[in-house]
Design a protein around this motif. Structure first.
Motif, PDB file in Angstrom:
ATOM      1  N   LYS A  36       0.824  -1.203   0.000  1.00  0.00           N
ATOM      2  CA  LYS A  36       0.000   0.000   0.000  1.00  0.00           C
ATOM      3  C   LYS A  36       0.857   1.252   0.000  1.00  0.00           C
ATOM      4  O   LYS A  36       1.902   1.297   0.647  1.00  0.00           O
ATOM      5  N   MET A  37       0.390   2.275  -0.746  1.00  0.00           N
ATOM      6  CA  MET A  37       1.038   3.577  -0.728  1.00  0.00           C
ATOM      7  C   MET A  37      -0.037   4.635  -0.532  1.00  0.00           C
ATOM      8  O   MET A  37      -1.040   4.641  -1.250  1.00  0.00           O
ATOM      9  N   SER A  38       0.179   5.492   0.448  1.00  0.00           N
ATOM     10  CA  SER A  38      -0.727   6.608   0.702  1.00  0.00           C
ATOM     11  C   SER A  38       0.021   7.903   0.456  1.00  0.00           C
ATOM     12  O   SER A  38       1.140   8.084   0.951  1.00  0.00           O
ATOM     13  N   VAL A  39      -0.578   8.793  -0.324  1.00  0.00           N
ATOM     14  CA  VAL A  39      -0.006  10.110  -0.586  1.00  0.00           C
ATOM     15  C   VAL A  39      -0.734  11.081   0.339  1.00  0.00           C
ATOM     16  O   VAL A  39      -1.952  11.219   0.272  1.00  0.00           O
ATOM     17  N   LEU A  40       0.036  11.753   1.221  1.00  0.00           N
ATOM     18  CA  LEU A  40      -0.527  12.584   2.283  1.00  0.00           C
ATOM     19  C   LEU A  40      -0.287  14.058   2.060  1.00  0.00           C
ATOM     20  O   LEU A  40       0.788  14.458   1.614  1.00  0.00           O
ATOM     21  N   HIS A  41      -1.283  14.840   2.435  1.00  0.00           N
ATOM     22  CA  HIS A  41      -1.115  16.295   2.460  1.00  0.00           C
ATOM     23  C   HIS A  41      -1.941  16.835   3.615  1.00  0.00           C
ATOM     24  O   HIS A  41      -3.062  16.387   3.850  1.00  0.00           O
ATOM     25  N   VAL A  42      -1.371  17.798   4.332  1.00  0.00           N
ATOM     26  CA  VAL A  42      -2.089  18.444   5.428  1.00  0.00           C
ATOM     27  C   VAL A  42      -2.573  19.799   4.929  1.00  0.00           C
ATOM     28  O   VAL A  42      -1.771  20.642   4.527  1.00  0.00           O
ATOM     29  N   ALA A  43      -3.909  19.986   4.925  1.00  0.00           N
ATOM     30  CA  ALA A  43      -4.487  21.260   4.484  1.00  0.00           C
ATOM     31  C   ALA A  43      -4.061  22.363   5.443  1.00  0.00           C
ATOM     32  O   ALA A  43      -4.098  22.201   6.658  1.00  0.00           O
ATOM     33  N   ASP A  44      -3.649  23.473   4.891  1.00  0.00           N
ATOM     34  CA  ASP A  44      -3.213  24.617   5.679  1.00  0.00           C
ATOM     35  C   ASP A  44      -4.433  25.475   6.009  1.00  0.00           C
ATOM     36  O   ASP A  44      -4.804  26.368   5.246  1.00  0.00           O
ATOM     37  N   ILE A  45      -5.066  25.176   7.135  1.00  0.00           N
ATOM     38  CA  ILE A  45      -6.242  25.914   7.572  1.00  0.00           C
ATOM     39  C   ILE A  45      -5.816  26.789   8.749  1.00  0.00           C
ATOM     40  O   ILE A  45      -5.203  26.298   9.693  1.00  0.00           O
ATOM     41  N   PRO A  46      -6.132  28.080   8.711  1.00  0.00           N
ATOM     42  CA  PRO A  46      -5.734  28.968   9.806  1.00  0.00           C
ATOM     43  C   PRO A  46      -6.207  28.446  11.171  1.00  0.00           C
ATOM     44  O   PRO A  46      -7.331  27.951  11.287  1.00  0.00           O
ATOM     45  N   PRO A  47      -5.382  28.571  12.207  1.00  0.00           N
ATOM     46  CA  PRO A  47      -5.740  28.061  13.531  1.00  0.00           C
ATOM     47  C   PRO A  47      -7.057  28.614  14.068  1.00  0.00           C
ATOM     48  O   PRO A  47      -7.789  27.914  14.749  1.00  0.00           O
ATOM     49  N   SER A  48      -7.369  29.860  13.769  1.00  0.00           N
ATOM     50  CA  SER A  48      -8.623  30.432  14.273  1.00  0.00           C
ATOM     51  C   SER A  48      -9.831  29.713  13.699  1.00  0.00           C
ATOM     52  O   SER A  48     -10.853  29.566  14.358  1.00  0.00           O
ATOM     53  N   VAL A  49      -9.726  29.234  12.478  1.00  0.00           N
ATOM     54  CA  VAL A  49     -10.825  28.503  11.858  1.00  0.00           C
ATOM     55  C   VAL A  49     -10.946  27.116  12.477  1.00  0.00           C
ATOM     56  O   VAL A  49     -12.044  26.607  12.680  1.00  0.00           O
ATOM     57  N   LEU A  50      -9.803  26.515  12.810  1.00  0.00           N
ATOM     58  CA  LEU A  50      -9.840  25.210  13.462  1.00  0.00           C
ATOM     59  C   LEU A  50     -10.496  25.304  14.837  1.00  0.00           C
ATOM     60  O   LEU A  50     -11.210  24.407  15.257  1.00  0.00           O
ATOM     61  N   ALA A  51     -10.243  26.418  15.542  1.00  0.00           N
ATOM     62  CA  ALA A  51     -10.825  26.590  16.867  1.00  0.00           C
ATOM     63  C   ALA A  51     -12.335  26.776  16.782  1.00  0.00           C
ATOM     64  O   ALA A  51     -13.083  26.250  17.583  1.00  0.00           O
ATOM     65  N   ASP A  52     -12.792  27.553  15.799  1.00  0.00           N
ATOM     66  CA  ASP A  52     -14.225  27.788  15.587  1.00  0.00           C
ATOM     67  C   ASP A  52     -14.443  27.978  14.102  1.00  0.00           C
ATOM     68  O   ASP A  52     -14.226  29.065  13.577  1.00  0.00           O
ATOM     69  N   PRO A  53     -14.863  26.952  13.389  1.00  0.00           N
ATOM     70  CA  PRO A  53     -14.973  27.027  11.936  1.00  0.00           C
ATOM     71  C   PRO A  53     -15.971  28.052  11.428  1.00  0.00           C
ATOM     72  O   PRO A  53     -15.965  28.386  10.271  1.00  0.00           O
ATOM     73  N   THR A  54     -16.808  28.589  12.297  1.00  0.00           N
ATOM     74  CA  THR A  54     -17.802  29.556  11.824  1.00  0.00           C
ATOM     75  C   THR A  54     -17.298  30.987  11.901  1.00  0.00           C
ATOM     76  O   THR A  54     -17.910  31.890  11.359  1.00  0.00           O
ATOM     77  N   VAL A  91      -4.676  10.888   0.806  1.00  0.00           N
ATOM     78  CA  VAL A  91      -5.099  11.117   2.181  1.00  0.00           C
ATOM     79  C   VAL A  91      -4.962  12.607   2.470  1.00  0.00           C
ATOM     80  O   VAL A  91      -3.860  13.153   2.431  1.00  0.00           O
ATOM     81  N   LEU A  92      -6.085  13.243   2.752  1.00  0.00           N
ATOM     82  CA  LEU A  92      -6.089  14.658   3.117  1.00  0.00           C
ATOM     83  C   LEU A  92      -6.325  14.764   4.612  1.00  0.00           C
ATOM     84  O   LEU A  92      -7.324  14.255   5.134  1.00  0.00           O
ATOM     85  N   ILE A  93      -5.398  15.409   5.290  1.00  0.00           N
ATOM     86  CA  ILE A  93      -5.521  15.656   6.728  1.00  0.00           C
ATOM     87  C   ILE A  93      -5.890  17.136   6.863  1.00  0.00           C
ATOM     88  O   ILE A  93      -5.182  17.996   6.349  1.00  0.00           O
ATOM     89  N   GLU A  94      -6.992  17.407   7.529  1.00  0.00           N
ATOM     90  CA  GLU A  94      -7.492  18.780   7.603  1.00  0.00           C
ATOM     91  C   GLU A  94      -6.976  19.499   8.838  1.00  0.00           C
ATOM     92  O   GLU A  94      -7.454  19.288   9.938  1.00  0.00           O
ATOM     93  N   GLY A  95      -5.981  20.354   8.609  1.00  0.00           N
ATOM     94  CA  GLY A  95      -5.486  21.262   9.629  1.00  0.00           C
ATOM     95  C   GLY A  95      -4.609  20.635  10.688  1.00  0.00           C
ATOM     96  O   GLY A  95      -4.354  19.441  10.708  1.00  0.00           O
ATOM     97  N   GLY A  96      -4.139  21.507  11.551  1.00  0.00           N
ATOM     98  CA  GLY A  96      -3.249  21.098  12.628  1.00  0.00           C
ATOM     99  C   GLY A  96      -1.795  21.325  12.257  1.00  0.00           C
ATOM    100  O   GLY A  96      -1.472  21.742  11.149  1.00  0.00           O
TER     101      GLY A  96
END
Length: 150
Positions: A36-54, A91-96
């Motif tokens: 198995k091979m997984s291609v990974l990327h971590v989405a660059d989401i601003p920390p403030s959006v991760l804390a409260d996406p709204t 594989v998309l990892i959202e934020g962090g």
């Protein structure tokens, strides 16, 4: 004894080194027979959006904020890269924190090897931190760092 690697995770960032990193990982997969091979990327989401996406701070108060454009661009990147390798999974990892998120993914997914680019230069390490260094010290599996071309 069997193959030393069953599951290879390949870290892509959207940078110039991605093609080289992916080519090294694909060759290693072929040579070792990794399943198995997984291609990974971590989405660059601003920390403030991760804390409260709204909400996100604008400097003038709080306004509604939609993280989807960040996520969608990252999704296109990782799916496009994975599509270049037969039977690779995107594989998309959202934020962090990117390196921590990849280490956590590797633990959950049972990856035997992570392949990532290594950047040269003190300025890059000082200003950006070191993704590769974090992987080397915290990943639950082996790491292959692909050096940039001279």
């Amino acid at each position: 004894m069997g193959t030393p690697y069953r599951h290879i995770g390949v870290c892509v960032s959207g940078g110039d080194a991605d093609d080289r990193v992916l080519a090294h990982a694909a060759e290693l997969r072929r040579a070792t027979g990794a399943e198995k091979m997984s291609v990974l990327h971590v989405a660059d989401i601003p920390p403030s959006v991760l804390a409260d996406p709204t909400l996100a701070g604008t400097g003038y108060g709080m306004t509604p904020y939609d993280p989807e454009p960040f996520v969608e661009g990252s999704r296109k990147l990782v799916e496009g890269m994975a599509a270049t390798v037969p039977d690779a999974t995107a594989v998309l990892i959202e934020g962090g924190h990117a390196a921590s998120a990849v280490c956590e993914w590797a633990e959950r997914a049972g990856a035997d090897l992570l392949v990532a680019g290594s950047h040269r230069g003190l300025w890059e390490r000082v200003t950006l931190g070191s993704f590769a260094s974090h992987l080397a010290h915290h990943a639950p599996c082996s790491i292959l760092l692909v050096r940039p071309e001279d």
